[in-house]
Design a protein around this motif. Sequence first.
Motif, PDB file in Angstrom:
ATOM      1  N   LYS A  17       0.842  -1.197   0.000  1.00 12.67           N
ATOM      2  CA  LYS A  17       0.000   0.000   0.000  1.00 12.67           C
ATOM      3  C   LYS A  17       0.877   1.248   0.000  1.00 12.67           C
ATOM      4  O   LYS A  17       1.793   1.375   0.800  1.00 12.67           O
ATOM      5  CB  LYS A  17      -0.897  -0.013   1.238  1.00 12.67           C
ATOM      6  N   GLY A  18       0.619   2.158  -0.941  1.00 12.40           N
ATOM      7  CA  GLY A  18       1.372   3.405  -1.050  1.00 12.40           C
ATOM      8  C   GLY A  18       2.644   3.289  -1.873  1.00 12.40           C
ATOM      9  O   GLY A  18       3.348   4.268  -2.064  1.00 12.40           O
ATOM     10  N   VAL A  23       6.923   5.614  -5.508  1.00  9.83           N
ATOM     11  CA  VAL A  23       7.711   5.553  -6.746  1.00  9.83           C
ATOM     12  C   VAL A  23       7.521   6.832  -7.547  1.00  9.83           C
ATOM     13  O   VAL A  23       8.480   7.413  -8.056  1.00  9.83           O
ATOM     14  CB  VAL A  23       7.328   4.310  -7.583  1.00  9.83           C
ATOM     15  N   ARG A  24       6.286   7.297  -7.651  1.00 11.75           N
ATOM     16  CA  ARG A  24       6.022   8.555  -8.386  1.00 11.75           C
ATOM     17  C   ARG A  24       6.752   9.728  -7.736  1.00 11.75           C
ATOM     18  O   ARG A  24       7.244  10.612  -8.425  1.00 11.75           O
ATOM     19  CB  ARG A  24       4.526   8.835  -8.440  1.00 11.75           C
ATOM     20  N   GLU A  25       6.792   9.764  -6.417  1.00 17.74           N
ATOM     21  CA  GLU A  25       7.481  10.838  -5.690  1.00 17.74           C
ATOM     22  C   GLU A  25       8.973  10.844  -6.024  1.00 17.74           C
ATOM     23  O   GLU A  25       9.581  11.890  -6.155  1.00 17.74           O
ATOM     24  CB  GLU A  25       7.260  10.665  -4.188  1.00 17.74           C
ATOM     25  N   LYS A  26       9.558   9.668  -6.169  1.00 15.53           N
ATOM     26  CA  LYS A  26      10.986   9.565  -6.489  1.00 15.53           C
ATOM     27  C   LYS A  26      11.281   9.959  -7.936  1.00 15.53           C
ATOM     28  O   LYS A  26      12.402  10.322  -8.262  1.00 15.53           O
ATOM     29  CB  LYS A  26      11.498   8.139  -6.242  1.00 15.53           C
ATOM     30  N   GLU A  27      10.284   9.895  -8.812  1.00 15.65           N
ATOM     31  CA  GLU A  27      10.475  10.255 -10.216  1.00 15.65           C
ATOM     32  C   GLU A  27      10.592  11.761 -10.402  1.00 15.65           C
ATOM     33  O   GLU A  27      11.152  12.223 -11.390  1.00 15.65           O
ATOM     34  CB  GLU A  27       9.316   9.726 -11.056  1.00 15.65           C
TER      35      GLU A  27
END
Length: 117
Positions: A17-18, A23-27
Amino acid sequence: MAVERRAKQFAPFAALKGFEDAVREKEIIYEPRRILSEEKKNELDMKLRMLKPGMEILVEFFTGNPSLPGFGRYHTVKGDVAFFDPSVGLRIGDTEIEIRDICEMSGDVFEILEMPC
């Protein structure tokens, strides 16, 4: 097996969950906040003195990342000034911008200042 119970076995399942949000935040690539020169600060100050609601401008501003102090992203928004208070900030459409986060302003209303001498 009843149809209702059979449908549940095909429901989406997220084991972590999350994970997708992380992953999007790290992109996202964050950059350090630029330090404005005194000349640039004076130019912005003169432009802010000319600013009035209804004027169409283009603003580049910084939004910080709470988890990385001093780092964030630069955004550009163009439109009519809906609200302006020099002690608070300005609003263009739905975007609210604090004065201290502005790094560039341009538009036809500032042509006099941008002309070389």
